[in-house]
Design a protein around this motif. Structure first.
Motif, short mmCIF file in Angstrom:
data_model
loop_
_atom_site.label_atom_id
_atom_site.label_comp_id
_atom_site.label_asym_id
_atom_site.label_seq_id
_atom_site.Cartn_x
_atom_site.Cartn_y
_atom_site.Cartn_z
N ASP A 69 44.55 50.85 26.54
CA ASP A 69 43.23 50.37 26.13
C ASP A 69 42.81 49.17 26.96
O ASP A 69 41.65 49.04 27.36
N PHE A 70 43.77 48.27 27.23
CA PHE A 70 43.46 47.11 28.07
C PHE A 70 43.07 47.56 29.48
O PHE A 70 42.09 47.07 30.06
N LYS A 71 43.82 48.49 30.04
CA LYS A 71 43.54 48.94 31.39
C LYS A 71 42.13 49.54 31.48
O LYS A 71 41.38 49.23 32.40
N ARG A 72 41.80 50.39 30.53
CA ARG A 72 40.48 51.03 30.56
C ARG A 72 39.38 49.98 30.39
O ARG A 72 38.36 50.02 31.10
N GLU A 87 35.67 40.89 24.29
CA GLU A 87 36.47 40.70 23.07
C GLU A 87 37.77 41.49 23.16
O GLU A 87 38.84 41.00 22.76
N ARG A 88 37.71 42.70 23.69
CA ARG A 88 38.92 43.51 23.81
C ARG A 88 39.89 42.92 24.83
O ARG A 88 41.11 42.97 24.64
N LEU A 89 39.35 42.39 25.91
CA LEU A 89 40.22 41.81 26.94
C LEU A 89 40.85 40.50 26.50
O LEU A 89 41.82 40.04 27.10
N ALA A 90 40.31 39.91 25.46
CA ALA A 90 40.89 38.66 24.93
C ALA A 90 42.16 38.91 24.14
O ALA A 90 42.95 37.99 23.91
N ALA A 91 42.38 40.16 23.72
CA ALA A 91 43.61 40.49 23.00
C ALA A 91 44.79 40.48 23.96
O ALA A 91 44.64 40.77 25.16
N ARG A 143 42.24 34.06 31.93
CA ARG A 143 42.89 34.14 30.62
C ARG A 143 43.92 35.26 30.51
O ARG A 143 44.55 35.43 29.47
N LEU A 144 44.12 36.02 31.58
CA LEU A 144 45.05 37.15 31.50
C LEU A 144 46.50 36.66 31.43
O LEU A 144 46.88 35.69 32.07
N THR A 145 47.30 37.38 30.67
CA THR A 145 48.73 37.08 30.58
C THR A 145 49.45 37.69 31.77
O THR A 145 48.91 38.56 32.47
N PRO A 146 50.70 37.29 32.04
CA PRO A 146 51.46 37.90 33.13
C PRO A 146 51.58 39.42 32.98
O PRO A 146 51.52 40.15 33.98
N GLU A 147 51.74 39.90 31.75
CA GLU A 147 51.84 41.35 31.54
C GLU A 147 50.53 42.04 31.88
O GLU A 147 50.50 43.13 32.46
N GLN A 148 49.41 41.40 31.53
CA GLN A 148 48.12 41.99 31.84
C GLN A 148 47.84 41.98 33.34
O GLN A 148 47.27 42.93 33.88
N LYS A 149 48.25 40.94 34.02
CA LYS A 149 48.08 40.89 35.47
C LYS A 149 48.90 41.99 36.15
O LYS A 149 48.45 42.61 37.12
N ALA A 150 50.10 42.24 35.61
CA ALA A 150 50.92 43.32 36.16
C ALA A 150 50.23 44.67 35.94
O ALA A 150 50.28 45.56 36.81
N ALA A 151 49.57 44.84 34.80
CA ALA A 151 48.85 46.08 34.53
C ALA A 151 47.69 46.26 35.49
O ALA A 151 47.41 47.37 35.96
N VAL A 152 47.00 45.16 35.80
CA VAL A 152 45.88 45.21 36.75
C VAL A 152 46.39 45.64 38.12
O VAL A 152 45.77 46.47 38.80
N LYS A 153 47.52 45.09 38.54
CA LYS A 153 48.08 45.44 39.85
C LYS A 153 48.51 46.91 39.88
O LYS A 153 48.34 47.58 40.90
N SER A 154 49.03 47.42 38.78
CA SER A 154 49.50 48.80 38.75
C SER A 154 48.36 49.80 38.94
O SER A 154 48.58 50.93 39.35
N SER A 209 43.96 42.88 43.93
CA SER A 209 43.24 41.96 44.81
C SER A 209 42.22 41.12 44.05
O SER A 209 41.92 39.99 44.44
N LEU A 210 41.71 41.65 42.92
CA LEU A 210 40.72 40.91 42.14
C LEU A 210 41.32 39.65 41.52
O LEU A 210 40.58 38.71 41.20
N LEU A 211 42.63 39.64 41.35
CA LEU A 211 43.27 38.45 40.78
C LEU A 211 43.15 37.26 41.71
O LEU A 211 43.32 36.12 41.28
N GLY A 212 42.86 37.51 42.99
CA GLY A 212 42.67 36.42 43.95
C GLY A 212 41.23 35.98 44.06
O GLY A 212 40.89 35.18 44.95
N LEU A 213 40.35 36.47 43.18
CA LEU A 213 38.93 36.08 43.21
C LEU A 213 38.78 34.58 42.99
O LEU A 213 39.28 34.03 42.02
#
Length: 543
Positions: free
Chosen positions: A163-166, A153-157, A52-63, A68-72
């Motif tokens: 805050d998302f990163k944490r 619930e927070r990650l659904a925003a 359910r992550l958006t492209p912006e959120q995936k970029a934050a995860v990579k940063s 690598s978890l995005l390939g789970l």
């Protein structure tokens, strides 16, 4: 009934009881065998959030270094395999003992399997509580932890800020990378998430492996019924290290391996395991093959002209040296320091390679607890007897782990009102409530911690004393327990055993059995306790 009528039955009951105590054989407890795996490691839960992550959120995860978890692709654990691996996981040596081999595990293995960095700053999940007070409040953190549902619930925003990163790191740790035995996420993780700009600089591979060892150790000690730690890492490491296809041509290994294993691949692998006869019947291949690794980010380069060179640009001299035929019988000898880390050509043919490894000295795994010894990596006997082996705080709401000396200081400063202090060689009157499973005793002279443990049997309570310290320690303390009721008394004189914490399902061989009729009206057990210094231990005391 009158007192005279009651006496007829109570006297008979006492006769039966006395006869039972004098004639009943000693009961040897049966060792408990784990047949069902309970774990909070849930790759499927993280998988659903990642979708359910958006492209912006995936970029934050990579940063943050968690790209690598995005390939789970794996959603479920193979619990029978994980249980089999746990039975063969040596927490002292941090190795898997399978297929007749001892396979050491290192942060580099975590990097290859999970894609998490195996270098950088240590992750420290401790510090003053006032530094994370605001964060604890924002996540409604209780003594039990941070709610996983709140994080979902927070990650659904849609926001992708700090805050998302944490919240993402907390959720990934709590559901996959470092889950504990509890349902919630440990609030101690907030200590290394106060500054989200440095999260990518941490050695997450070491953290994952250290936490796995810690959680499995706590489970084996009986401190928890669920197994914590990243069991998915163990599962995928086994798949990558053990071949069930014979010694045919080796396929290209995708790094990190996490993205190579989806439900279909795992199902097919399990079928081959069953066809072979079960786990552990394959061939260990990590020592015998030259892995052809392909990083996803390098695929564009690999589509170009073949790369014939195996040099990584590190000037170590010629990677291979051909010695005299009499010395190596025509084989290729290669020093471990010259072995290439990555081979990008898909057309490399591996000959017989003999890895020449001199004695490699590494710090003791208990270095963080104060041990300054260096040990032989291959023949490490020190860590099995290391006096700095970690011990855990016996209080259920505390996750402190440290050497026995560090634990003593921790308990006297943080939990001074949660136990009883005593003096060696002097009796101490104590009381255990009906719902109390143990009482912490701390010596005034040297700060050594003891546990007065209480168990429940069909006819009464059992009590005995253990010392909190490394299991390998030979130090023993003589102790005396006495329970008095009227003119009757029960007494036990024995010696302590050493355990690195409180054991929930420990079955002692020496204990004092106190019949329920000895209890007060409130159900409390009243005891006189005396512990002698180890120097006073008699030679005829049981060891």
């Amino acid at each position: 009934m009158s007192l005279e009528e009651k006496a007829k039955y109570t006297n008979r009951a006492r006769e039966v009881w006395d006869n039972y105590l004098s004639t009943a054989p000693a009961c040897t407890p049966k060792p408990r065998k784990q047949t069902k795996l309970v774990t909070r490691c849930s790759p499927g839960r993280l998988f659903n959030v990642l979708k359910r992550l958006t492209p912006e959120q995936k970029a934050a995860v990579k940063s943050m270094g968690f790209g690598s978890l995005l390939g789970l692709r794996c959603r479920t654990l193979r619990r029978s395999l994980c249980l089999w691996l746990l039975e063969r996981f040596n927490t002292t040596r941090c190795s898997l003992e399978i297929c007749g081999e001892r396979i050491p595990l290192s942060p580099k293995d975590v990097e290859l399997v999970m894609g998490l960095a195996a270098s950088g700053k240590d992750v420290v999940n401790s510090g003053p509580d006032d530094l994370i007070a605001v964060l604890r409040h924002s996540y409604n953190a209780s003594n039990r932890g941070i709610s996983v549902r709140l994080l979902e619930e927070r990650l659904a925003a849609p926001e992708a800020g700090e805050d998302f990163k944490r919240s993402f790191v907390l959720y990934a740790l709590g559901t996959l990378l470092s889950p504990t035995a509890r349902l919630d996420v440990s609030p101690s993780f907030l200590h290394f998430l106060t500054n989200m700009d440095v999260v990518h600089q941490y050695n997450w591979g070491k953290f994952l492996l250290d936490r796995l060892v810690r959680e499995v150790s706590r489970f084996r000690q009986g401190k928890q019924r669920a197994v914590g730690g990243c069991l998915l890492f163990l599962q995928l490491f086994y798949y990558e290290s053990i071949s069930v296809d014979g010694l045919g041509p080796l396929a290209t290994a995708i790094v990190p391996c996490l993205s190579s294993w989806g439900e279909d691949e795992i199902t097919e692998r399990e079928k081959r395991e069953r066809k072979l006869g079960g786990y552990g019947l394959g061939k260990v291949i990590f020592k015998e093959r030259c892995l052809v690794m392909e990083y996803p980010e390098c695929r564009d380069q690999l589509d170009g002209p073949p790369v014939d060179s195996i040099s990584m640009g590190v000037e170590r001299g010629p990677p291979f040296e051909q010695a005299d035929e009499e010395q190596i019988n025509g084989e290729i000898t290669m020093d471990e320091g010259d072995m290439p880390v990555l081979i990008r050509s898909k057309n490399v043919v591996c000959g017989d390679i003999v890895v020449v490894v001199d004695s490699v000295r590494v710090p003791c795994q208990n270095k963080e607890y104060g041990c300054n010894e260096t040990v032989d990596y291959m023949n490490n006997d020190h860590e099995e007897t290391c006096t700095y082996s970690p011990c855990s705080c016996p209080l259920q709401d505390c996750n402190f782990v440290g050497s026995s000396d560090q634990l003593s200081l921790h308990f006297s400063s943080r939990h001074w009102d949660s136990g009883r202090r005593f003096r060696y060689n002097s009796p101490l009157a104590v009381s255990l409530g009906m719902n109390e499973q143990f009482l912490v005793l701390q010596a005034e002279d040297d700060g050594v911690l003891f546990l007065l443990n209480k168990g429940v049997e069909r006819i009464g309570n059992t009590v005995m004393i253990t010392c909190i310290g490394p299991s390998s320690s030979k130090e023993r303390f003589l102790y005396d327990l006495e329970s008095v009721r009227g003119s009757s008394s029960l007494r036990l004189k024995s010696a302590t055993q050493n355990f690195p914490g409180w054991l929930e399902d420990f079955h002692p061989t020496d204990y004092l059995l106190i019949p329920f009729c000895f209890l007060g009206s409130s159900g409390h057990i009243n005891l006189d306790v005396c512990i002698w210094t180890s120097a006073e231990l008699c030679v005829d005391c049981p060891s």
